[in-house]
Design an enzyme around this catalytic site. Structure first.
Site, PDB file in Angstrom:
ATOM      1  N   THR A 242       0.555  41.490   5.811  1.00 33.24           N
ATOM      2  CA  THR A 242      -0.785  41.805   5.277  1.00 33.24           C
ATOM      3  C   THR A 242      -1.411  42.835   5.768  1.00 33.24           C
ATOM      4  OG1 THR A 242      -1.013  39.470   5.473  1.00 33.24           O
ATOM      5  CG2 THR A 242      -2.985  40.779   4.739  1.00 33.24           C
ATOM      6  N   ASP A 246      -2.280  48.856   3.187  1.00 36.55           N
ATOM      7  CA  ASP A 246      -3.703  49.412   3.523  1.00 36.55           C
ATOM      8  C   ASP A 246      -3.634  50.672   4.629  1.00 36.55           C
ATOM      9  OD1 ASP A 246      -4.944  48.148   1.558  1.00 36.55           O
ATOM     10  OD2 ASP A 246      -5.133  46.449   2.862  1.00 36.55           O
TER      11      ASP A 246
HETATM   12  O1  RIB Z   1      -4.090  44.091   1.427  1.00 35.82           O
HETATM   13  C1  RIB Z   1      -4.427  43.292   2.206  1.00 35.82           C
HETATM   14  C2  RIB Z   1      -6.090  42.727   1.817  1.00 35.82           C
HETATM   15  O2  RIB Z   1      -5.707  42.300   0.697  1.00 35.82           O
HETATM   16  C3  RIB Z   1      -6.392  41.557   2.638  1.00 35.82           C
HETATM   17  O3  RIB Z   1      -6.937  41.957   3.738  1.00 35.82           O
HETATM   18  C4  RIB Z   1      -7.242  40.737   1.668  1.00 35.82           C
HETATM   19  O4  RIB Z   1      -8.594  40.626   1.939  1.00 35.82           O
HETATM   20  C5  RIB Z   1      -6.812  41.278   0.469  1.00 35.82           C
HETATM   21  O5  RIB Z   1      -7.748  42.161  -0.175  1.00 35.82           O
END
Ligand code: RIB
Length: 304
Positions: A242, A246
């Site tokens: 996760t 990002d």
């Molecule tokens: O890319 C990860 C994110 O995707 C998480 O933090 C969650 O909130 C979703 O938006």
């Protein structure tokens, strides 16, 4: 110095560690639970800040979202554009398997209250050549792309999570796409992913744009009309993926604004993403640039 404005989501992540993802009709016990700061927008702002860029984050939270604002501030992100609304904050229900794989349900909440006049007011404070970063977790993304381009900003779009609506956006106004395999295949219009085919279709469809394409274990690419660069991954034992995408996005954009060359941007972004998968959670797993350089030095690789 060019500025970065990230108009993006902020979510409270409710994370359940499970042995196996819950199946239809099944109830299971979580092995562990935690509630963390997340949202693709917030994660990317934090990644840019930790990579050494100065970032403004614009977006909306509910009364339950003060923690999200604090989390951005602590990371050094400028939050004066953030607004509190009467709605519940965006939140995500995240299952993480012991292999590190995740499965996520997002409720947009306040992220869905990003109105056109709010976007215009924010963009007004920025100048041509500043960079607008967008993901696909807020309302009126299309308007933001068009308005930013009209004002001469450079638009970086990470269309995540992708859906059919994205195809209606004015994607010819996007300067740089940051895509995973699924998003690249979807935008390229191919059902069976093949990287060469995806690259040639995307080049054809959006000839003015540049692309960053992350392919998990298979590494990442930068390409535009005439250039292509490849970066392999740094192998690590994943605990939780996760926020890794990002982290990659944030490090890439920070590298861009700091004037790193393209291979350097991909290299640092890959190292930072590798570090992020070794720690549970989204925002909290994003490393600082200094730690990324230690990670590289420990592997006898060049620090940047
Ligand atoms: O890319 C990860 C994110 O995707 C998480 O933090 C969650 O909130 C979703 O938006």
């Amino acid at each position: 110095m060019k500025k970065i404005i990230n108009l993006g989501s902020l979510n409270l992540d409710k994370v359940y560690l499970v042995e196996k993802f819950v199946q239809p009709g099944e109830s299971i016990h979580a092995l562990r639970y935690s509630e963390n700061c997340g949202g693709k927008g917030l994660n990317q702002s934090i990644a840019m800040a930790r990579a050494g860029a100065y970032v403004y984050h614009a977006g909306k939270i509910g009364k339950d979202g003060i923690r999200l604002r604090d989390c951005l501030k602590e990371a050094g992100v400028e939050t004066s554009f953030l607004e509190e609304t009467g709605a519940v904050s965006g939140h995500a229900l995240i299952q993480v398997e012991q292999s590190g794989q995740n499965s996520i349900i997002v409720h947009r909440g306040a992220n869905d209250l990003i109105q056109k006049d709010y976007i215009s007011n924010v963009l007004e404070k920025f100048s041509p050549e500043d960079v607008l970063v967008l993901q696909n977790e807020i309302s009126n993304v299309d308007y933001a792309i068009i308005e930013a381009k009209k004002r001469g900003l450079r638009v970086v779009f990470n269309p995540s999570p992708i859906d059919e609506n994205v195809l209606e956006y004015k994607l010819s106004d996007v300067d740089c796409f940051i895509l995973n395999e699924n998003e690249a295949g979807f935008l390229a219009g191919i059902s069976e992913f093949d990287e060469d085919n995806a690259i040639s279709r995307l080049r054809e469809k959006y000839p003015e744009a540049s692309f960053v394409m992350t392919l998990g274990e298979k590494g990442s690419y930068y390409f535009d009309r005439s250039r292509k660069f490849y970066q392999e991954i740094f192998r690590v034992d994943a605990v939780d993926t996760t926020g890794a995408g990002d982290t990659f996005c944030g490090y890439y954009v920070a590298g861009m604004i700091k004037g790193l060359n393209i291979p350097e941007r991909l290299y640092l972004a890959s190292a930072a993403a590798a570090m992020a998968v070794c720690v549970s959670g989204a925002a909290q797993s994003i490393p600082h640039l200094g730690d990324v350089n230690h990670f590289l030095a420990a592997r006898e690789r060049k620090a940047i």
